[in-house]
Design an enzyme around this catalytic site. Structure first.
Site, PDB file in Angstrom:
ATOM      1  N   GLY A 249       7.714   7.964  12.345  1.00 55.78           N
ATOM      2  CA  GLY A 249       6.677   8.786  12.947  1.00 55.78           C
ATOM      3  C   GLY A 249       6.458  10.164  12.355  1.00 55.78           C
ATOM      4  O   GLY A 249       5.565  10.888  12.800  1.00 55.78           O
ATOM      5  N   CYS A 365     -21.374  -4.365   4.758  1.00 57.94           N
ATOM      6  CA  CYS A 365     -22.548  -4.453   5.622  1.00 57.94           C
ATOM      7  C   CYS A 365     -22.152  -4.124   7.046  1.00 57.94           C
ATOM      8  O   CYS A 365     -22.003  -5.006   7.893  1.00 57.94           O
ATOM      9  CB  CYS A 365     -23.153  -5.833   5.521  1.00 57.94           C
ATOM     10  SG  CYS A 365     -23.870  -6.077   3.915  1.00 57.94           S
ATOM     11  N   TYR A 394      -0.685   2.455   5.185  1.00 53.15           N
ATOM     12  CA  TYR A 394      -1.649   1.792   6.075  1.00 53.15           C
ATOM     13  C   TYR A 394      -3.042   1.686   5.456  1.00 53.15           C
ATOM     14  O   TYR A 394      -4.047   1.748   6.169  1.00 53.15           O
ATOM     15  CB  TYR A 394      -1.694   2.487   7.447  1.00 53.15           C
ATOM     16  CG  TYR A 394      -0.324   2.603   8.068  1.00 53.15           C
ATOM     17  CD1 TYR A 394       0.372   1.467   8.453  1.00 53.15           C
ATOM     18  CD2 TYR A 394       0.316   3.839   8.206  1.00 53.15           C
ATOM     19  CE1 TYR A 394       1.654   1.552   8.981  1.00 53.15           C
ATOM     20  CE2 TYR A 394       1.602   3.937   8.732  1.00 53.15           C
ATOM     21  CZ  TYR A 394       2.261   2.792   9.117  1.00 53.15           C
ATOM     22  OH  TYR A 394       3.538   2.876   9.629  1.00 53.15           O
TER      23      TYR A 394
HETATM   24  C1  LIG Z   1       5.161   1.814  12.583  1.00 52.24           C
HETATM   25  C2  LIG Z   1       6.588   1.896  12.882  1.00 52.24           C
HETATM   26  C3  LIG Z   1       7.414   2.733  12.143  1.00 52.24           C
HETATM   27  C4  LIG Z   1       6.913   3.661  11.066  1.00 52.24           C
HETATM   28  O1  LIG Z   1       6.109   4.655  11.579  1.00 52.24           O
HETATM   29  P1  LIG Z   1       5.566   5.819  10.609  1.00 52.24           P
HETATM   30  O2  LIG Z   1       4.686   6.614  11.494  1.00 52.24           O
HETATM   31  O3  LIG Z   1       4.824   5.126   9.531  1.00 52.24           O
HETATM   32  O4  LIG Z   1       6.735   6.560  10.112  1.00 52.24           O
HETATM   33  C5  LIG Z   1       8.769   2.718  12.419  1.00 52.24           C
HETATM   34  N1  LIG Z   1       9.272   1.927  13.388  1.00 52.24           N
HETATM   35  C6  LIG Z   1       8.499   1.104  14.110  1.00 52.24           C
HETATM   36  C7  LIG Z   1       9.106   0.239  15.126  1.00 52.24           C
HETATM   37  C8  LIG Z   1       7.142   1.056  13.897  1.00 52.24           C
HETATM   38  O5  LIG Z   1       6.383   0.248  14.645  1.00 52.24           O
END
Ligand SMILES: *Cc1c(COP(=O)(O)O)cnc(C)c1O
Length: 441
Positions: A249, A365, A394
């Protein structure tokens, strides 16, 4: 401009990444093209790994959240850096294994892992599965028993902290398709359920509180809550968790609304988090857990850019000017999905001043097929090379063949040299799985 040291403007006024001239890359490989800076990816993996080594005596591991950008080359890089990965599907697991990634260092997530995916995971002796439902625990138990093995598992819990960018909220009960809430007792119930399984080895807990987070306190709060829960379970069920997986995150820079973090700033995030875990475990009298973190976006997001060629330009007097590119939502659906903001520049005229505001549209489109809205740009012309920054995470992983466009190829750049890591698709690829039944012929 991006804070990363590998993005710069060279003497020709061209954008450079990892020592490679993007205009030359576009000429060599065509556009659209994903370009990844290998050094930045490695630097980010290393900063987390080193911080766990220096601040926590190496009592933990970095897992690259491979859903951010999954391809064989990424698993090879993760392997060579000695980190683990997490996967969220059989397909990601297959890709990792095919790249020679050690199964023991793979963690598997998902709110609805298919039985076929679980079977595939156990057949390949995957390290750890993160349990996300009662029935899933039952299935893993059955599969492990059939194979005469004990499967390591974590349980995904919701500590009641949700974080988004600059804010976090504490919630009593988490309305989420993921995990088990601590507050309503479900996290404790699933713990007892898993502890009752002979072939499951419960190692501890996982939580993931959100994405694109810049607020350090969010991670501290989450760690606090999970540690409280660990202590509670120790008291009630006599089970003391060995592992704490705090998820991913960490935020990255997309545009000028975001802070520009240096690689070392990510060490500070992790250091703060580790400090909280150490303090909390001694306050509660529980073991310092083996710490897992799962960064995805922060490892690969700023490492990637996408190169496009400008095509049609449509100036709607008094309304807006659309600059169309040869890509769009099929290679980057994030504006269409979340109105995500990006920084856009002309790679072949990167030193020129921005003189107008334009919207960058894709070629699909679909009116919502936009990459950026009202962004500053020099006056673009057909044939200019456009770079969209921070597209490493992503983008490719969410790409599609919508409108039967090609998912673009990707190159990995190191010391000015570019290697193809994802081949271009061909028309033949697009019809490879198509079948015309006999009766339609
Ligand atoms: C998406 C996700 C991550 C990675 O999140 P980032 O924001 O890309 O660092 C880590 N753990 C879980 C369980 C996720 O779903």
């Amino acid at each position: 401009m991006n804070a990363r040291k590998t993005l710069k403007i060279n003497e020709k006024g061209h954008l450079e990444i990892g020592g490679a001239d993007t205009v030359e890359l576009a000429a060599q490989f065509g556009t659209p093209l994903y370009v990844f800076d290998e050094q930045h990816i490695r630097d980010m993996m290393r900063v987390y790994k080193r911080t766990i080594e220096t601040e926590y005596s190496g009592n933990g591991m970095v897992l690259y959240a491979s859903k951010a950008f999954s391809c064989m080359a990424m698993y090879s890089i993760a392997k060579s850096e000695g980190i683990g990965v997490d996967v969220v599907s059989g397909g990601e697991l297959y890709t990792a294994l095919k790249a020679g990634f050690p199964a023991q260092k793979v963690y598997m997530h998902g709110n609805n892992k298919l039985e076929s995916e679980l079977r595939y995971a156990l057949d390949n002796k995957i390290g750890t599965i993160v349990v996300d439902s009662f029935s899933e625990a039952d299935i893993i138990e059955k599969l492990a028993e059939e194979r005469g093995v004990e499967q390591n598992v974590l349980i995904r819990i919701n500590p009641g902290v949700e974080a988004h960018t600059h804010a976090y909220i504490q919630t009593a009960r988490t309305d989420s398709k993921f995990g088990f809430s601590v507050s309503d007792g479900m996290a404790e119930k699933i713990t007892a359920h898993v502890l009752g399984k002979k072939h499951l080895k419960l190692e501890g807990y996982h939580c993931h509180i959100g994405s694109q987070i810049f607020e350090k306190q969010s991670f501290v709060l989450a760690a606090d809550k999970v540690m409280d829960f660990i202590a509670e379970v120790k008291g009630k069920l006599g089970f003391e968790a060995e592992v704490l997986n705090i998820g991913g995150g960490f935020g990255v820079w997309y545009n000028d609304e975001d802070p520009q973090l240096e690689v070392s700033d990510y060490a500070d995030y992790l250091k703060t988090l580790i400090g909280a875990v150490i303090e909390k475990s001694s306050a509660l009298g529980v073991k310092k857990p083996y710490l897992l973190i799962e960064p995805g976006r922060s490892i690969v997001g700023e490492a990637g850019i996408t190169l496009y060629t400008v095509g049609a330009i449509k100036d709607i007097p008094g309304i807006r000017k659309y600059v169309a590119i040869d890509g769009g939502m099929f290679d980057n659906p994030r504006y269409a999905l979340y109105q995500s903001k990006y920084t856009v520049l002309l790679a072949n005229r990167a030193a020129e001043k921005c003189t107008e505001r334009v919207s960058v549209s894709g070629k699909c489109c679909e009116s919502g097929d936009l990459i950026a809205v009202d962004v500053p740009l020099p006056k673009a012309e057909r044939g200019d090379i456009m770079a969209v920054l921070t597209t490493g995470a992503y983008n490719y992983s969410m790409a599609s063949n919508y409108n039967r466009n090609f998912v673009p190829p990707a190159v990995l750049v190191k010391d000015g040299k570019a290697d193809l890591i994802i081949k271009p698709q061909t028309y033949e690829d697009l019809v490879r799985n198509d079948i015309i039944p006999e009766r339609l012929k």
